[in-house]
Motif scaffolding. Structure first.
Motif, PDB file in Angstrom:
ATOM      1  N   UNK A   1       5.320   8.570  -8.804  1.00 33.82           N
ATOM      2  CA  UNK A   1       4.958   7.682  -7.702  1.00 33.82           C
ATOM      3  C   UNK A   1       4.755   6.263  -8.223  1.00 33.82           C
ATOM      4  N   UNK A   2       5.391   5.307  -7.584  1.00 36.37           N
ATOM      5  CA  UNK A   2       5.223   3.895  -7.938  1.00 36.37           C
ATOM      6  C   UNK A   2       4.987   3.100  -6.662  1.00 36.37           C
ATOM      7  N   UNK A   3       4.234   2.024  -6.800  1.00 40.64           N
ATOM      8  CA  UNK A   3       3.999   1.144  -5.660  1.00 40.64           C
ATOM      9  C   UNK A   3       5.237   0.296  -5.400  1.00 40.64           C
ATOM     10  N   UNK A   4       5.538   0.087  -4.141  1.00 38.56           N
ATOM     11  CA  UNK A   4       6.669  -0.776  -3.786  1.00 38.56           C
ATOM     12  C   UNK A   4       6.506  -2.153  -4.423  1.00 38.56           C
ATOM     13  N   UNK A   5       5.267  -2.646  -4.449  1.00 43.63           N
ATOM     14  CA  UNK A   5       5.022  -3.995  -4.976  1.00 43.63           C
ATOM     15  C   UNK A   5       5.196  -4.074  -6.484  1.00 43.63           C
ATOM     16  N   UNK A   6       5.183  -2.924  -7.176  1.00 46.33           N
ATOM     17  CA  UNK A   6       5.349  -2.926  -8.631  1.00 46.33           C
ATOM     18  C   UNK A   6       6.814  -2.877  -9.050  1.00 46.33           C
ATOM     19  N   UNK A   7       7.694  -2.648  -8.095  1.00 48.73           N
ATOM     20  CA  UNK A   7       9.118  -2.579  -8.414  1.00 48.73           C
ATOM     21  C   UNK A   7       9.680  -3.971  -8.663  1.00 48.73           C
TER      22      UNK A   7
ATOM     23  N   UNK B   1      14.826   2.973   2.131  1.00 46.51           N
ATOM     24  CA  UNK B   1      15.422   4.295   1.939  1.00 46.51           C
ATOM     25  C   UNK B   1      14.583   5.376   2.625  1.00 46.51           C
ATOM     26  N   UNK B   2      15.259   6.345   3.216  1.00 45.82           N
ATOM     27  CA  UNK B   2      14.571   7.508   3.767  1.00 45.82           C
ATOM     28  C   UNK B   2      14.368   8.544   2.666  1.00 45.82           C
ATOM     29  N   UNK B   3      13.448   9.462   2.879  1.00 42.62           N
ATOM     30  CA  UNK B   3      13.219  10.529   1.904  1.00 42.62           C
ATOM     31  C   UNK B   3      14.508  11.333   1.727  1.00 42.62           C
ATOM     32  N   UNK B   4      14.918  11.492   0.474  1.00 44.97           N
ATOM     33  CA  UNK B   4      16.135  12.225   0.156  1.00 44.97           C
ATOM     34  C   UNK B   4      17.382  11.368   0.099  1.00 44.97           C
ATOM     35  N   UNK B   5      17.296  10.120   0.567  1.00 43.13           N
ATOM     36  CA  UNK B   5      18.474   9.247   0.595  1.00 43.13           C
ATOM     37  C   UNK B   5      18.719   8.631  -0.781  1.00 43.13           C
ATOM     38  N   UNK B   6      19.992   8.514  -1.150  1.00 45.73           N
ATOM     39  CA  UNK B   6      20.396   7.927  -2.430  1.00 45.73           C
ATOM     40  C   UNK B   6      20.934   6.525  -2.181  1.00 45.73           C
ATOM     41  N   UNK B   7      20.468   5.583  -2.962  1.00 46.06           N
ATOM     42  CA  UNK B   7      20.915   4.195  -2.794  1.00 46.06           C
ATOM     43  C   UNK B   7      22.279   3.984  -3.428  1.00 46.06           C
TER      44      UNK B   7
ATOM     45  N   UNK C   1       0.819  -1.217   0.000  1.00 44.42           N
ATOM     46  CA  UNK C   1       0.000   0.000   0.000  1.00 44.42           C
ATOM     47  C   UNK C   1       0.852   1.265   0.000  1.00 44.42           C
ATOM     48  N   UNK C   2       2.163   1.088   0.097  1.00 45.71           N
ATOM     49  CA  UNK C   2       3.080   2.234   0.115  1.00 45.71           C
ATOM     50  C   UNK C   2       3.494   2.593  -1.311  1.00 45.71           C
ATOM     51  N   UNK C   3       3.411   3.876  -1.629  1.00 46.47           N
ATOM     52  CA  UNK C   3       3.866   4.382  -2.925  1.00 46.47           C
ATOM     53  C   UNK C   3       4.985   5.385  -2.678  1.00 46.47           C
ATOM     54  N   UNK C   4       6.026   5.285  -3.484  1.00 44.81           N
ATOM     55  CA  UNK C   4       7.171   6.183  -3.320  1.00 44.81           C
ATOM     56  C   UNK C   4       7.407   6.961  -4.610  1.00 44.81           C
ATOM     57  N   UNK C   5       7.785   8.207  -4.450  1.00 47.85           N
ATOM     58  CA  UNK C   5       8.164   9.029  -5.606  1.00 47.85           C
ATOM     59  C   UNK C   5       9.664   8.857  -5.796  1.00 47.85           C
ATOM     60  N   UNK C   6      10.035   8.329  -6.966  1.00 51.32           N
ATOM     61  CA  UNK C   6      11.423   7.930  -7.196  1.00 51.32           C
ATOM     62  C   UNK C   6      12.074   8.725  -8.320  1.00 51.32           C
TER      63      UNK C   6
ATOM     64  N   UNK D   1      14.647   8.449  -3.111  1.00 49.75           N
ATOM     65  CA  UNK D   1      13.248   8.606  -2.731  1.00 49.75           C
ATOM     66  C   UNK D   1      12.951  10.085  -2.524  1.00 49.75           C
ATOM     67  N   UNK D   2      11.959  10.587  -3.262  1.00 46.40           N
ATOM     68  CA  UNK D   2      11.579  11.997  -3.170  1.00 46.40           C
ATOM     69  C   UNK D   2      10.432  12.220  -2.181  1.00 46.40           C
ATOM     70  N   UNK D   3       9.524  11.239  -2.105  1.00 46.37           N
ATOM     71  CA  UNK D   3       8.359  11.384  -1.234  1.00 46.37           C
ATOM     72  C   UNK D   3       7.758  10.000  -1.007  1.00 46.37           C
ATOM     73  N   UNK D   4       6.913   9.875   0.016  1.00 45.29           N
ATOM     74  CA  UNK D   4       6.278   8.595   0.352  1.00 45.29           C
ATOM     75  C   UNK D   4       4.799   8.830   0.629  1.00 45.29           C
TER      76      UNK D   4
END
Length: 462
Positions: A182-188, A199-205, A131-136, A219-222
Protein backbone atom coordinates in the motif's frame (compact mmCIF):
# COMPACT_ATOMS: atom_id res chain seq x y z
CA UNK A 1 45.34 16.10 19.35
CA UNK A 2 41.61 15.87 20.02
CA UNK A 3 39.43 18.65 18.66
CA UNK A 4 36.98 19.67 21.36
CA UNK A 5 33.42 20.70 20.68
CA UNK A 6 32.64 23.63 22.95
CA UNK A 7 29.04 23.83 24.12
CA UNK A 8 27.99 27.43 24.60
CA UNK A 9 24.74 28.31 26.30
CA UNK A 10 22.91 31.25 27.80
CA UNK A 11 24.85 34.46 28.54
CA UNK A 12 28.16 33.35 27.02
CA UNK A 13 26.46 32.79 23.67
CA UNK A 14 24.78 36.20 23.85
CA UNK A 15 28.19 37.76 24.34
CA UNK A 16 29.60 35.81 21.43
CA UNK A 17 26.78 36.91 19.16
CA UNK A 18 26.61 40.54 20.25
CA UNK A 19 25.00 42.63 17.58
CA UNK A 20 22.82 39.81 16.21
CA UNK A 21 19.71 40.56 18.28
CA UNK A 22 17.75 41.71 15.26
CA UNK A 23 18.02 38.30 13.60
CA UNK A 24 15.22 35.77 13.91
CA UNK A 25 16.19 32.45 15.55
CA UNK A 26 16.15 30.76 12.13
CA UNK A 27 18.80 33.15 10.80
CA UNK A 28 21.07 32.97 13.85
CA UNK A 29 24.15 30.75 13.95
CA UNK A 30 23.52 27.52 15.80
CA UNK A 31 27.19 26.62 15.32
CA UNK A 32 30.46 28.22 14.28
CA UNK A 33 33.42 26.44 12.74
CA UNK A 34 36.18 28.99 12.59
CA UNK A 35 34.70 31.80 10.50
CA UNK A 36 31.97 29.56 9.08
CA UNK A 37 28.44 29.83 10.46
CA UNK A 38 25.73 27.17 10.41
CA UNK A 39 22.37 28.91 10.65
CA UNK A 40 19.56 27.22 12.54
CA UNK A 41 17.38 27.31 9.40
CA UNK A 42 20.08 25.46 7.45
CA UNK A 43 20.51 22.95 10.26
CA UNK A 44 16.78 22.26 10.46
CA UNK A 45 16.50 21.76 6.69
CA UNK A 46 19.52 19.45 6.65
CA UNK A 47 18.31 17.50 9.68
CA UNK A 48 14.85 17.02 8.18
CA UNK A 49 15.77 16.22 4.59
CA UNK A 50 19.13 14.47 4.98
CA UNK A 51 19.15 12.83 8.45
CA UNK A 52 22.65 11.63 9.29
CA UNK A 53 22.03 9.99 12.66
CA UNK A 54 21.95 6.23 13.02
CA UNK A 55 20.30 4.06 15.63
CA UNK A 56 17.34 4.84 17.86
CA UNK A 57 18.21 8.04 19.72
CA UNK A 58 16.41 10.72 21.65
CA UNK A 59 15.67 13.86 19.69
CA UNK A 60 18.33 15.66 21.75
CA UNK A 61 20.97 13.05 20.88
CA UNK A 62 20.00 12.99 17.21
CA UNK A 63 20.19 16.76 16.81
CA UNK A 64 23.56 16.96 18.53
CA UNK A 65 24.93 14.09 16.46
CA UNK A 66 23.70 15.63 13.24
CA UNK A 67 25.06 19.08 14.04
CA UNK A 68 28.45 17.56 14.86
CA UNK A 69 28.49 15.99 11.41
CA UNK A 70 27.55 19.31 9.81
CA UNK A 71 30.43 20.90 11.72
CA UNK A 72 32.80 18.22 10.40
CA UNK A 73 31.59 18.99 6.89
CA UNK A 74 32.25 22.70 7.43
CA UNK A 75 35.78 21.89 8.57
CA UNK A 76 36.39 19.86 5.41
CA UNK A 77 35.16 22.80 3.36
CA UNK A 78 37.60 25.16 5.10
CA UNK A 79 40.41 22.70 4.40
CA UNK A 80 39.42 22.57 0.72
CA UNK A 81 39.51 26.38 0.64
CA UNK A 82 43.04 26.47 2.06
CA UNK A 83 44.11 23.73 -0.34
CA UNK A 84 42.85 25.66 -3.37
CA UNK A 85 40.88 22.63 -4.53
CA UNK A 86 38.26 24.82 -6.19
CA UNK A 87 40.79 26.03 -8.76
CA UNK A 88 41.31 22.59 -10.31
CA UNK A 89 39.71 22.02 -13.75
CA UNK A 90 37.76 19.02 -12.44
CA UNK A 91 36.07 21.00 -9.66
CA UNK A 92 35.46 24.00 -11.91
CA UNK A 93 33.70 21.70 -14.39
CA UNK A 94 31.48 20.28 -11.66
CA UNK A 95 30.62 23.70 -10.28
CA UNK A 96 29.60 24.82 -13.78
CA UNK A 97 27.40 21.75 -14.15
CA UNK A 98 25.69 22.47 -10.82
CA UNK A 99 25.16 26.12 -11.74
CA UNK A 100 23.63 25.23 -15.10
CA UNK A 101 21.22 22.75 -13.52
CA UNK A 102 20.18 25.15 -10.77
CA UNK A 103 19.71 28.00 -13.27
CA UNK A 104 17.39 25.75 -15.29
CA UNK A 105 15.45 24.88 -12.13
CA UNK A 106 15.04 28.57 -11.32
CA UNK A 107 13.88 29.30 -14.88
CA UNK A 108 11.30 26.51 -14.52
CA UNK A 109 10.15 27.95 -11.19
CA UNK A 110 9.88 31.46 -12.62
CA UNK A 111 8.27 30.69 -15.98
CA UNK A 112 6.13 27.68 -15.09
CA UNK A 113 5.43 26.95 -11.41
CA UNK A 114 5.05 30.56 -10.27
CA UNK A 115 2.45 31.13 -12.98
CA UNK A 116 0.17 28.24 -11.95
CA UNK A 117 -2.67 29.38 -9.65
CA UNK A 118 -4.04 26.99 -7.01
CA UNK A 119 -7.09 27.95 -4.95
CA UNK A 120 -7.67 26.85 -1.36
CA UNK A 121 -10.53 24.62 -2.50
CA UNK A 122 -8.26 22.90 -5.00
CA UNK A 123 -5.59 22.40 -2.34
CA UNK A 124 -8.26 20.85 -0.07
CA UNK A 125 -9.23 18.41 -2.83
CA UNK A 126 -5.58 17.48 -3.17
CA UNK A 127 -5.47 16.82 0.58
CA UNK A 128 -8.50 14.54 0.26
CA UNK A 129 -6.78 12.69 -2.56
CA UNK A 130 -3.64 12.29 -0.47
CA UNK A 131 -5.69 10.31 2.06
CA UNK A 132 -6.12 7.53 -0.50
CA UNK A 133 -3.74 4.56 -0.35
CA UNK A 134 -3.54 2.00 -3.13
CA UNK A 135 -2.06 -1.48 -3.17
CA UNK A 136 0.09 -1.61 -6.29
CA UNK A 137 1.89 -4.15 -8.39
CA UNK A 138 4.27 -2.88 -11.06
CA UNK A 139 6.82 -3.71 -13.74
CA UNK A 140 9.72 -1.50 -14.76
CA UNK A 141 11.57 -0.92 -18.03
CA UNK A 142 14.19 1.72 -18.91
CA UNK A 143 12.62 2.45 -22.32
CA UNK A 144 9.11 2.78 -23.72
CA UNK A 145 9.77 0.07 -26.29
CA UNK A 146 10.61 -2.51 -23.62
CA UNK A 147 7.65 -1.41 -21.50
CA UNK A 148 5.31 -1.84 -24.48
CA UNK A 149 6.59 -5.40 -24.92
CA UNK A 150 5.81 -6.19 -21.29
CA UNK A 151 2.36 -4.59 -21.65
CA UNK A 152 1.52 -6.70 -24.69
CA UNK A 153 2.66 -9.85 -22.89
CA UNK A 154 0.39 -9.00 -19.95
CA UNK A 155 -2.51 -8.45 -22.32
CA UNK A 156 -1.86 -11.84 -23.89
CA UNK A 157 -2.23 -13.54 -20.51
CA UNK A 158 1.25 -13.70 -18.97
CA UNK A 159 1.37 -12.97 -15.25
CA UNK A 160 2.96 -10.12 -13.33
CA UNK A 161 4.83 -12.72 -11.29
CA UNK A 162 6.55 -14.21 -14.33
CA UNK A 163 7.47 -10.87 -15.88
CA UNK A 164 8.68 -9.46 -12.55
CA UNK A 165 11.26 -12.23 -12.33
CA UNK A 166 12.60 -11.10 -15.71
CA UNK A 167 12.41 -7.39 -14.95
CA UNK A 168 13.80 -6.82 -11.47
CA UNK A 169 17.30 -7.32 -10.14
CA UNK A 170 15.90 -6.63 -6.67
CA UNK A 171 15.05 -10.08 -5.29
CA UNK A 172 12.15 -8.83 -3.16
CA UNK A 173 10.37 -7.29 -6.15
CA UNK A 174 11.26 -10.20 -8.40
CA UNK A 175 9.87 -12.78 -5.97
CA UNK A 176 6.76 -10.79 -5.05
CA UNK A 177 5.63 -10.15 -8.60
CA UNK A 178 6.46 -6.44 -8.38
CA UNK A 179 4.29 -5.95 -5.29
CA UNK A 180 4.75 -2.47 -3.78
CA UNK A 181 2.20 -2.93 -1.02
CA UNK A 182 0.00 0.00 0.00
CA UNK A 183 1.32 3.44 -0.96
CA UNK A 184 -0.21 6.88 -0.68
CA UNK A 185 -1.19 8.54 -3.94
CA UNK A 186 0.69 11.64 -2.79
CA UNK A 187 3.91 9.64 -2.32
CA UNK A 188 3.98 8.49 -5.93
CA UNK A 189 6.08 10.17 -8.58
CA UNK A 190 3.95 13.13 -9.79
CA UNK A 191 4.10 11.72 -13.31
CA UNK A 192 2.45 8.51 -12.08
CA UNK A 193 -0.02 9.83 -9.51
CA UNK A 194 -2.79 11.00 -11.87
CA UNK A 195 -2.81 7.80 -13.89
CA UNK A 196 -2.78 5.54 -10.82
CA UNK A 197 -5.53 7.61 -9.19
CA UNK A 198 -7.80 6.95 -12.18
CA UNK A 199 -7.21 3.18 -12.32
CA UNK A 200 -9.94 0.82 -11.16
CA UNK A 201 -9.15 -2.17 -8.96
CA UNK A 202 -7.66 -4.88 -11.17
CA UNK A 203 -7.01 -2.52 -14.09
CA UNK A 204 -3.56 -2.49 -15.73
CA UNK A 205 -2.11 0.81 -16.90
CA UNK A 206 -0.42 1.47 -20.20
CA UNK A 207 3.33 2.17 -19.81
CA UNK A 208 3.71 5.29 -17.64
CA UNK A 209 6.80 7.47 -17.70
CA UNK A 210 8.40 8.50 -14.40
CA UNK A 211 11.70 10.16 -13.53
CA UNK A 212 13.32 6.68 -13.48
CA UNK A 213 11.92 5.13 -16.65
CA UNK A 214 8.66 3.39 -17.57
CA UNK A 215 6.24 1.55 -15.32
CA UNK A 216 3.21 -0.67 -15.80
CA UNK A 217 0.89 -0.48 -12.80
CA UNK A 218 -1.98 -2.61 -11.54
CA UNK A 219 -4.18 -1.54 -8.63
CA UNK A 220 -4.88 -4.45 -6.28
CA UNK A 221 -6.88 -2.64 -3.59
CA UNK A 222 -7.81 0.87 -2.38
CA UNK A 223 -8.04 2.35 1.12
CA UNK A 224 -9.29 5.84 2.00
CA UNK A 225 -9.15 7.59 5.34
CA UNK A 226 -12.46 8.96 6.58
CA UNK A 227 -10.74 11.37 8.99
CA UNK A 228 -9.81 14.72 7.43
CA UNK A 229 -8.48 17.51 9.64
CA UNK A 230 -8.78 21.20 8.81
CA UNK A 231 -5.98 21.89 11.28
CA UNK A 232 -3.68 19.44 9.51
CA UNK A 233 -4.65 20.88 6.14
CA UNK A 234 -3.84 24.43 7.24
CA UNK A 235 -0.45 23.34 8.54
CA UNK A 236 0.44 21.49 5.31
CA UNK A 237 -1.46 23.58 2.78
CA UNK A 238 1.74 24.64 1.00
CA UNK A 239 2.71 21.00 0.46
CA UNK A 240 -0.63 20.17 -1.16
CA UNK A 241 -0.44 23.33 -3.27
CA UNK A 242 3.04 22.45 -4.53
CA UNK A 243 2.01 18.87 -5.32
CA UNK A 244 -0.89 20.13 -7.41
CA UNK A 245 1.33 22.68 -9.14
CA UNK A 246 3.83 19.97 -10.03
CA UNK A 247 1.16 17.91 -11.76
CA UNK A 248 -0.29 20.88 -13.61
CA UNK A 249 3.18 21.95 -14.62
CA UNK A 250 3.39 19.12 -17.13
CA UNK A 251 0.92 20.93 -19.37
CA UNK A 252 2.25 24.40 -18.58
CA UNK A 253 5.87 23.40 -19.21
CA UNK A 254 4.93 21.81 -22.53
CA UNK A 255 3.32 25.09 -23.58
CA UNK A 256 6.36 27.07 -22.45
CA UNK A 257 8.76 24.77 -24.30
CA UNK A 258 6.68 24.93 -27.46
CA UNK A 259 6.84 28.72 -27.35
CA UNK A 260 10.56 29.03 -26.59
CA UNK A 261 11.73 26.29 -28.96
CA UNK A 262 9.45 27.22 -31.85
CA UNK A 263 11.30 27.07 -35.14
CA UNK A 264 14.31 25.31 -33.64
CA UNK A 265 15.16 21.88 -34.99
CA UNK A 266 17.36 19.01 -33.84
CA UNK A 267 18.84 16.46 -36.21
CA UNK A 268 20.31 13.26 -34.80
CA UNK A 269 22.71 11.38 -37.04
CA UNK A 270 21.07 7.98 -36.71
CA UNK A 271 23.87 5.99 -38.32
CA UNK A 272 26.46 7.53 -35.98
CA UNK A 273 24.17 6.98 -32.99
CA UNK A 274 23.81 3.29 -33.84
CA UNK A 275 27.54 2.92 -34.34
CA UNK A 276 28.18 4.53 -30.94
CA UNK A 277 25.66 2.19 -29.28
CA UNK A 278 27.12 -0.91 -30.89
CA UNK A 279 30.63 0.14 -29.95
CA UNK A 280 29.67 1.02 -26.35
CA UNK A 281 28.04 -2.35 -25.68
CA UNK A 282 31.48 -3.89 -25.47
CA UNK A 283 32.39 -1.67 -22.51
CA UNK A 284 29.27 -1.23 -20.37
CA UNK A 285 27.29 -3.47 -18.05
CA UNK A 286 24.00 -3.71 -19.94
CA UNK A 287 22.20 -5.47 -17.09
CA UNK A 288 22.78 -2.50 -14.79
CA UNK A 289 20.93 -0.31 -17.30
CA UNK A 290 17.68 -2.05 -16.40
CA UNK A 291 17.48 -1.44 -12.67
CA UNK A 292 15.22 1.34 -11.33
CA UNK A 293 17.36 1.56 -8.20
CA UNK A 294 19.75 4.52 -7.85
CA UNK A 295 22.75 3.26 -9.80
CA UNK A 296 24.85 4.86 -12.54
CA UNK A 297 23.85 3.83 -16.04
CA UNK A 298 27.43 4.40 -17.20
CA UNK A 299 30.38 4.54 -14.82
CA UNK A 300 33.45 6.77 -15.08
CA UNK A 301 35.65 3.81 -15.98
CA UNK A 302 33.26 2.68 -18.72
CA UNK A 303 33.22 6.19 -20.22
CA UNK A 304 37.01 6.35 -20.09
CA UNK A 305 37.26 3.02 -21.90
CA UNK A 306 34.74 4.05 -24.57
CA UNK A 307 36.45 7.40 -25.15
CA UNK A 308 39.93 5.91 -25.13
CA UNK A 309 39.10 3.30 -27.75
CA UNK A 310 36.57 5.03 -30.02
CA UNK A 311 39.22 6.41 -32.38
CA UNK A 312 37.84 8.26 -35.42
CA UNK A 313 34.27 7.83 -34.17
CA UNK A 314 34.94 10.66 -31.69
CA UNK A 315 35.18 13.21 -34.52
CA UNK A 316 31.92 12.29 -36.23
CA UNK A 317 28.91 14.60 -35.87
CA UNK A 318 26.24 13.07 -33.63
CA UNK A 319 23.63 15.84 -33.40
CA UNK A 320 23.02 19.16 -35.15
CA UNK A 321 20.84 22.08 -34.05
CA UNK A 322 20.57 25.71 -35.13
CA UNK A 323 23.72 25.54 -37.21
CA UNK A 324 25.71 23.94 -34.36
CA UNK A 325 26.88 20.38 -33.94
CA UNK A 326 28.04 18.08 -31.18
CA UNK A 327 30.52 15.43 -32.15
CA UNK A 328 30.63 12.04 -30.44
CA UNK A 329 33.68 13.10 -28.44
CA UNK A 330 31.90 16.23 -27.19
CA UNK A 331 28.85 14.20 -26.22
CA UNK A 332 30.95 11.70 -24.25
CA UNK A 333 32.72 14.60 -22.54
CA UNK A 334 29.35 16.02 -21.49
CA UNK A 335 28.46 12.63 -20.00
CA UNK A 336 31.74 12.61 -18.07
CA UNK A 337 30.91 16.02 -16.60
CA UNK A 338 27.58 14.71 -15.26
CA UNK A 339 27.20 13.07 -11.86
CA UNK A 340 26.97 9.31 -12.56
CA UNK A 341 23.32 9.16 -11.45
CA UNK A 342 22.40 11.84 -14.01
CA UNK A 343 23.78 9.91 -16.97
CA UNK A 344 21.35 8.36 -19.43
CA UNK A 345 20.72 4.75 -20.22
CA UNK A 346 22.49 3.90 -23.46
CA UNK A 347 21.01 0.45 -23.87
CA UNK A 348 18.64 1.41 -26.71
CA UNK A 349 18.68 3.79 -29.65
CA UNK A 350 15.41 5.47 -28.69
CA UNK A 351 16.47 6.08 -25.07
CA UNK A 352 19.74 7.69 -26.09
CA UNK A 353 18.08 9.74 -28.85
CA UNK A 354 15.56 11.13 -26.35
CA UNK A 355 18.35 12.06 -23.99
CA UNK A 356 20.23 13.84 -26.75
CA UNK A 357 17.12 15.87 -27.55
CA UNK A 358 16.73 16.70 -23.85
CA UNK A 359 20.36 17.84 -23.68
CA UNK A 360 19.90 20.14 -26.68
CA UNK A 361 16.65 21.47 -25.18
CA UNK A 362 18.43 22.24 -21.90
CA UNK A 363 21.26 23.96 -23.75
CA UNK A 364 18.83 26.26 -25.55
CA UNK A 365 16.84 26.97 -22.37
CA UNK A 366 20.03 27.68 -20.47
CA UNK A 367 20.92 30.38 -22.97
CA UNK A 368 17.45 31.86 -22.54
CA UNK A 369 17.84 31.80 -18.75
CA UNK A 370 21.16 33.65 -18.86
CA UNK A 371 19.68 36.13 -21.32
CA UNK A 372 16.97 36.87 -18.74
CA UNK A 373 19.54 37.21 -15.97
CA UNK A 374 18.15 34.29 -13.96
CA UNK A 375 21.68 33.55 -12.74
CA UNK A 376 21.61 36.76 -10.67
CA UNK A 377 18.61 35.70 -8.56
CA UNK A 378 19.48 36.11 -4.87
CA UNK A 379 17.99 32.82 -3.70
CA UNK A 380 19.73 31.02 -6.54
CA UNK A 381 23.10 32.48 -5.54
CA UNK A 382 22.52 31.29 -1.97
CA UNK A 383 21.64 27.81 -3.22
CA UNK A 384 24.75 27.70 -5.38
CA UNK A 385 26.83 28.79 -2.41
CA UNK A 386 25.53 25.85 -0.37
CA UNK A 387 26.20 23.39 -3.19
CA UNK A 388 29.70 24.83 -3.62
CA UNK A 389 30.53 24.21 0.03
CA UNK A 390 29.01 20.74 -0.12
CA UNK A 391 30.98 19.79 -3.22
CA UNK A 392 34.29 21.09 -1.89
CA UNK A 393 33.81 19.31 1.44
CA UNK A 394 32.95 16.02 -0.25
CA UNK A 395 35.80 16.21 -2.73
CA UNK A 396 38.39 17.11 -0.10
CA UNK A 397 37.18 14.23 2.07
CA UNK A 398 37.73 11.84 -0.85
CA UNK A 399 41.23 13.17 -1.37
CA UNK A 400 42.35 12.47 2.19
CA UNK A 401 40.56 9.14 2.73
CA UNK A 402 40.37 7.34 -0.61
CA UNK A 403 43.26 5.00 -1.34
CA UNK A 404 43.19 5.90 -5.05
CA UNK A 405 44.34 9.45 -4.30
CA UNK A 406 47.06 8.21 -1.97
CA UNK A 407 48.45 5.91 -4.65
CA UNK A 408 48.13 8.53 -7.39
CA UNK A 409 50.20 11.21 -5.61
CA UNK A 410 51.50 10.17 -2.14
CA UNK A 411 53.18 13.53 -1.54
CA UNK A 412 50.06 15.56 -2.33
CA UNK A 413 47.92 13.16 -0.30
CA UNK A 414 50.17 13.56 2.75
CA UNK A 415 50.21 17.34 2.39
CA UNK A 416 46.41 17.41 2.43
CA UNK A 417 46.24 15.09 5.43
CA UNK A 418 48.63 17.38 7.29
CA UNK A 419 46.70 20.50 6.28
CA UNK A 420 43.45 18.98 7.53
CA UNK A 421 44.94 17.86 10.84
CA UNK A 422 46.53 21.27 11.43
CA UNK A 423 43.21 22.95 10.69
CA UNK A 424 41.39 20.68 13.15
CA UNK A 425 43.90 21.55 15.85
CA UNK A 426 43.58 25.32 15.46
CA UNK A 427 39.89 25.74 14.61
CA UNK A 428 37.38 26.47 17.35
CA UNK A 429 34.07 24.69 16.90
CA UNK A 430 31.19 25.96 19.02
CA UNK A 431 27.47 25.29 19.15
CA UNK A 432 24.57 27.02 20.86
CA UNK A 433 22.51 24.31 22.55
CA UNK A 434 19.89 26.84 23.64
CA UNK A 435 19.20 27.75 20.03
CA UNK A 436 19.53 24.15 18.86
CA UNK A 437 16.62 23.06 21.06
CA UNK A 438 14.61 26.29 21.27
CA UNK A 439 11.74 25.07 19.07
CA UNK A 440 10.97 21.85 20.99
CA UNK A 441 9.92 21.06 24.55
CA UNK A 442 11.95 19.15 27.11
CA UNK A 443 9.54 16.23 26.82
CA UNK A 444 9.99 16.09 23.05
CA UNK A 445 13.78 16.13 23.43
CA UNK A 446 13.64 12.96 25.52
CA UNK A 447 11.42 11.09 23.09
CA UNK A 448 13.01 8.30 21.08
CA UNK A 449 12.97 8.74 17.33
CA UNK A 450 13.19 5.76 14.97
CA UNK A 451 16.36 4.77 13.18
CA UNK A 452 16.34 5.80 9.55
CA UNK A 453 17.89 4.03 6.58
CA UNK A 454 20.86 5.58 4.86
CA UNK A 455 19.80 8.17 2.30
CA UNK A 456 21.45 9.53 -0.80
CA UNK A 457 22.48 12.86 0.63
CA UNK A 458 23.49 14.81 -2.41
CA UNK A 459 21.73 15.29 -5.69
CA UNK A 460 25.11 16.08 -7.22
CA UNK A 461 27.32 13.10 -6.40
CA UNK A 462 30.45 12.32 -8.37
Amino acid sequence: MIRYLFIITGISWLLLLAGCKEKSPEQQAVARVGNEEIRFADFLYDFTVFPQYRGTLTLREARLQHLNQMADRALLYLAAEEDGLENTPEIQSRLRYIEHKEVLKRLYQKEVLDKIPVSEEEAWEEYKRSSIRVKLRHLFAPSREEAEIYYRRLQSGESFEKLARETFLDSALANSGGDLGFVSISDLDPFLADSVYNLRIGQISHPLKSSFGYHIMRVEDVQQSVFLSREYFTEHKEDFTNTLKTRRARVKSAEYLAEKLKGKSVTIKTAVLRELLDFSKGYINLRRQETPLPAPRVTDLELENITGNAGELLDRALVEFNGERWRVGEFLHKLQEMPPLHRPSISTESALARHLIDMVRDELLLREAYRQGVQNDRELRETLGRWRKQLLADEFKKRIYWVDYQQEDPEKWQARKTLYQDLKNRTLVSIDTTLLFHDVTGTQLQQKIPALPAVIREYYVW
